[in-house]
Write a protein that holds these residues in place. Structure first.
Motif, mmCIF file in Angstrom:
data_model
loop_
_atom_site.group_PDB
_atom_site.id
_atom_site.type_symbol
_atom_site.label_atom_id
_atom_site.label_comp_id
_atom_site.label_asym_id
_atom_site.label_seq_id
_atom_site.Cartn_x
_atom_site.Cartn_y
_atom_site.Cartn_z
ATOM 1 N N PHE A 60 34.800 151.846 79.070
ATOM 2 C CA PHE A 60 35.622 150.792 79.667
ATOM 3 C C PHE A 60 35.650 150.868 81.189
ATOM 4 C CE2 PHE A 60 37.446 150.974 75.348
ATOM 5 C CZ PHE A 60 37.278 149.639 74.998
ATOM 6 N N THR A 61 35.438 152.045 81.754
ATOM 7 C CA THR A 61 35.421 152.200 83.206
ATOM 8 C C THR A 61 34.363 151.308 83.844
ATOM 9 O OG1 THR A 61 36.092 154.498 82.895
ATOM 10 C CG2 THR A 61 35.279 153.904 85.061
ATOM 11 N N ASN A 62 33.255 151.108 83.133
ATOM 12 C CA ASN A 62 32.159 150.308 83.682
ATOM 13 C C ASN A 62 32.356 148.806 83.538
ATOM 14 O OD1 ASN A 62 30.814 152.639 84.377
ATOM 15 N ND2 ASN A 62 29.589 152.684 82.529
ATOM 16 N N ILE A 63 33.285 148.371 82.671
ATOM 17 C CA ILE A 63 33.414 146.930 82.447
ATOM 18 C C ILE A 63 34.747 146.351 82.903
ATOM 19 C CG2 ILE A 63 31.760 146.861 80.562
ATOM 20 C CD1 ILE A 63 34.097 146.781 78.613
ATOM 21 N N ILE A 68 41.699 151.321 79.261
ATOM 22 C CA ILE A 68 42.638 151.324 80.384
ATOM 23 C C ILE A 68 41.891 151.179 81.706
ATOM 24 C CG2 ILE A 68 44.318 152.725 79.126
ATOM 25 C CD1 ILE A 68 43.345 155.158 80.733
ATOM 26 N N LEU A 69 42.648 150.810 82.727
ATOM 27 C CA LEU A 69 42.128 150.783 84.091
ATOM 28 C C LEU A 69 43.190 151.428 84.975
ATOM 29 C CD1 LEU A 69 39.880 149.836 86.062
ATOM 30 C CD2 LEU A 69 41.262 147.792 86.435
#
Length: 176
Positions: A98-101, A54-55
């Protein structure tokens, strides 16, 4: 000479297995869900199941999750558009941060629109309720447009069969 060659080719064909053709879904797939954040209210800190791709960036909350009839979206700024994209849950990419990509430009608005099964366009509020009772049971990526940027969370929509605890236990068991 032809007979030994035929036998060799036959043995090689039989010895191949499916593992060599097993292709993993790309971590950036618009239709992939790798986990969800379960939350009943806006004050609920939530329970993470799997590794949600998620973002959100603290821009909005989606609750309750899982849900069957309606969801609430609570944002820091006005939300102008909301899209629901049907997705497939897979227990893959569980070790990726996922926060980093992920960033708000990962999916184009056009690709989201073309994949969406339900949308609300032209919304100008930071807090509202959406009726999702007509959506099919399953996982969805819920995209919101805030300040011209796109963010998303994952949602599980269940049918109103059985009690909430049974529904939660099924979801929890899947992500274990």
């Amino acid at each position: 000479m032809k007979k030994p060659l035929f036998i060799l080719i036959s043995i090689l064909a039989i010895s191949c297995n499916n593992d060599e053709t097993d292709i993993q879904t790309d971590k950036n797939s618009i239709n992939l869900v790798t986990g969800i954040n379960c939350r009943q209210t806006s004050d609920d800190s939530g329970l993470k199941l799997g590794n949600p791709n998620i973002l959100v960036n603290n821009k909005f909350l989606l609750y309750p999750n899982p849900s069957n009839e309606s969801v609430y979206i609570l944002a820091q700024e006005n939300v102008t558009d909301v899209w629901f994209v049907s997705a497939n849950p897979e227990k893959i990419h569980q070790d990726i941060n996922f926060t980093n990509i992920f960033n708000s430009n990962l999916y184009t608005e056009q690709s989201i629109i073309s994949n969406s099964t339900f949308s609300l366009r032209g919304q100008t509020s930071n807090s509202f309720k959406m009726n999702i009772g007509n959506l099919a049971k399953g996982y969805y990526k819920v995209f919101v447009k805030i300040g011209g940027k796109i963010y998303w969370d994952n949602l599980y929509k269940y049918e109103n069969q059985g009690n909430n605890e049974e529904q939660f236990n099924k979801i929890n068991d899947f992500w274990k």
